[in-house]
Scaffold this motif. Structure first.
Motif, PDB file in Angstrom:
ATOM      1  N   ASP A 138       0.824  -1.203   0.000  1.00  0.00           N
ATOM      2  CA  ASP A 138       0.000   0.000   0.000  1.00  0.00           C
ATOM      3  C   ASP A 138       0.864   1.261   0.000  1.00  0.00           C
ATOM      4  O   ASP A 138       0.589   2.211  -0.741  1.00  0.00           O
ATOM      5  CB  ASP A 138      -0.921  -0.017   1.220  1.00  0.00           C
ATOM      6  N   GLU A 139       1.929   1.262   0.810  1.00  0.00           N
ATOM      7  CA  GLU A 139       2.804   2.430   0.839  1.00  0.00           C
ATOM      8  C   GLU A 139       3.443   2.677  -0.519  1.00  0.00           C
ATOM      9  O   GLU A 139       3.508   3.811  -1.008  1.00  0.00           O
ATOM     10  CB  GLU A 139       3.891   2.261   1.904  1.00  0.00           C
ATOM     11  N   LEU A 140       3.911   1.626  -1.151  1.00  0.00           N
ATOM     12  CA  LEU A 140       4.546   1.754  -2.463  1.00  0.00           C
ATOM     13  C   LEU A 140       3.563   2.266  -3.510  1.00  0.00           C
ATOM     14  O   LEU A 140       3.834   3.234  -4.222  1.00  0.00           O
ATOM     15  CB  LEU A 140       5.128   0.403  -2.891  1.00  0.00           C
ATOM     16  N   LEU A 141       2.400   1.615  -3.603  1.00  0.00           N
ATOM     17  CA  LEU A 141       1.471   1.931  -4.682  1.00  0.00           C
ATOM     18  C   LEU A 141       0.777   3.280  -4.476  1.00  0.00           C
ATOM     19  O   LEU A 141       0.560   4.022  -5.446  1.00  0.00           O
ATOM     20  CB  LEU A 141       0.420   0.831  -4.807  1.00  0.00           C
ATOM     21  N   VAL A 198       3.551 -11.497   0.456  1.00  0.00           N
ATOM     22  CA  VAL A 198       5.008 -11.336   0.559  1.00  0.00           C
ATOM     23  C   VAL A 198       5.640 -11.409  -0.821  1.00  0.00           C
ATOM     24  O   VAL A 198       6.553 -10.631  -1.152  1.00  0.00           O
ATOM     25  CB  VAL A 198       5.597 -12.394   1.505  1.00  0.00           C
ATOM     26  N   ASP A 199       5.158 -12.298  -1.647  1.00  0.00           N
ATOM     27  CA  ASP A 199       5.644 -12.401  -3.022  1.00  0.00           C
ATOM     28  C   ASP A 199       5.447 -11.081  -3.756  1.00  0.00           C
ATOM     29  O   ASP A 199       6.372 -10.558  -4.397  1.00  0.00           O
ATOM     30  CB  ASP A 199       4.893 -13.531  -3.734  1.00  0.00           C
ATOM     31  N   ARG A 203       8.200  -8.546  -5.304  1.00  0.00           N
ATOM     32  CA  ARG A 203       8.184  -8.357  -6.755  1.00  0.00           C
ATOM     33  C   ARG A 203       7.989  -6.895  -7.134  1.00  0.00           C
ATOM     34  O   ARG A 203       8.668  -6.372  -8.028  1.00  0.00           O
ATOM     35  CB  ARG A 203       7.086  -9.216  -7.387  1.00  0.00           C
ATOM     36  N   LEU A 204       7.074  -6.218  -6.453  1.00  0.00           N
ATOM     37  CA  LEU A 204       6.791  -4.833  -6.802  1.00  0.00           C
ATOM     38  C   LEU A 204       7.934  -3.903  -6.423  1.00  0.00           C
ATOM     39  O   LEU A 204       8.111  -2.839  -7.034  1.00  0.00           O
ATOM     40  CB  LEU A 204       5.489  -4.383  -6.141  1.00  0.00           C
ATOM     41  N   VAL A 250      12.951   1.833  -7.978  1.00  0.00           N
ATOM     42  CA  VAL A 250      12.559   1.927  -6.573  1.00  0.00           C
ATOM     43  C   VAL A 250      13.648   1.317  -5.702  1.00  0.00           C
ATOM     44  O   VAL A 250      13.695   0.128  -5.470  1.00  0.00           O
ATOM     45  CB  VAL A 250      11.180   1.256  -6.320  1.00  0.00           C
ATOM     46  N   VAL A 251      14.574   2.161  -5.282  1.00  0.00           N
ATOM     47  CA  VAL A 251      15.652   1.721  -4.376  1.00  0.00           C
ATOM     48  C   VAL A 251      15.290   2.019  -2.940  1.00  0.00           C
ATOM     49  O   VAL A 251      15.566   1.241  -2.052  1.00  0.00           O
ATOM     50  CB  VAL A 251      16.981   2.407  -4.760  1.00  0.00           C
ATOM     51  N   TRP A 252      14.632   3.152  -2.706  1.00  0.00           N
ATOM     52  CA  TRP A 252      14.270   3.488  -1.333  1.00  0.00           C
ATOM     53  C   TRP A 252      13.525   2.317  -0.769  1.00  0.00           C
ATOM     54  O   TRP A 252      12.739   2.272  -0.007  1.00  0.00           O
ATOM     55  CB  TRP A 252      13.439   4.764  -1.322  1.00  0.00           C
TER      56      TRP A 252
END
Length: 254
Positions: A159-162, A225-226, A230-231, A252-254
């Motif tokens: 959720d944080e990423l997307l 978790v997968d 992956r994302l 996305v390195v952070w």
């Protein structure tokens, strides 16, 4: 953007990630390459993460930290793993001491209040970089079952990423031909629709049975978790998972 985990759960996630990070960094050795971040060796990975811990702790305390100097400090530390551990302990203390109303900078779209934001952000940053240390020890990206990451933490991190990272103006996930991704974890009650165009991505959190999911161009399914790994581009690559554009365009390195 409300978090799905509590402040205490994010602190627990930070501590668990630190334990994994130091374990696998020790196992890999400081000169080992990091397959999931090819530009770094383990010493550079530690220097980056330890710098961020100290920078975040400084922000919570109203102090300005010079990030380049902190990173140099980490690269030259006699015992980089201990230096990493010290910074994480100080960060956890700064988070614990900070009042819920603390004023500090945040940088994600629709971010939660600063104290909750930084607990969440450093939980996931440290988790993902601990996976990088694990990849250095293993010689390649780990399978989800090899990690310590739990379902609830993974769902929160997706959720944080997307919803937080992808909609930022600096996001690199863009394409001239619009593509809609449906991200559908096997667990939980939430899914996400991500519309990618030449502008910053637009993410909508929906229920797992929302009709908009079936209309998406790319169906991204799997265990939480997968999907988390992956994302974040921290999982073994599958040629038929529909994420070729994602891997090519998202940095996305952070």
């Amino acid at each position: 953007m409300p978090t799905s985990l509590t402040f205490a759960a994010h602190l627990d996630g930070l501590r668990e990630a630190l334990l994994a990070f130091t374990r696998y960094a020790d196992r890999a050795g400081l000169r080992a390459g990091v397959p999931t971040c090819p530009e770094w060796d383990v010493r550079a990975l530690i220097a980056h993460q330890g710098m961020v811990h100290r920078w975040a702790a400084g922000l919570l305390a109203g102090q300005s930290k010079e990030t380049a100097a902190l990173e140099r400090e980490g690269r030259s530390a006699v015992d980089p793993v201990e230096w990493l551990r010290d910074g994480a302990i100080d960060l956890a203390a700064a988070l614990t001491r900070a009042p819920e109303t603390v004023a500090a900078p945040v940088f994600l779209k629709d971010a939660p209040p600063p104290r909750a934001f930084w607990a969440r952000r450093q939980c996931h940053e440290t988790t993902i970089h601990a996976v990088d240390a694990m990849a250095a020890a293993y010689g390649g990206a780990p399978e989800p079952a090899q990690t310590w990451v739990g379902v609830d933490l993974a769902l929160d991190g997706i959720d944080e990423l997307l919803c937080g990272f992808l909609p930022r103006p600096k996001s690199t996930l863009r394409t001239a031909t619009p593509v809609v991704f449906a991200v559908r974890p096997d667990e939980g009650e939430q899914a996400w629709v991500v519309r990618v165009t030449e502008e910053p991505a637009v993410t909508t959190a929906v229920g797992r049975d929302d009709p908009a999911l079936d209309a998406a161009d790319v169906q991204v399914r799997g265990g939480a978790v997968d999907l988390y790994l992956r994302l974040w581009n921290r999982a073994p690559v599958s040629a038929d998972d529909g994420l070729e554009l994602w891997r090519e365009k998202s940095r996305v390195v952070w």
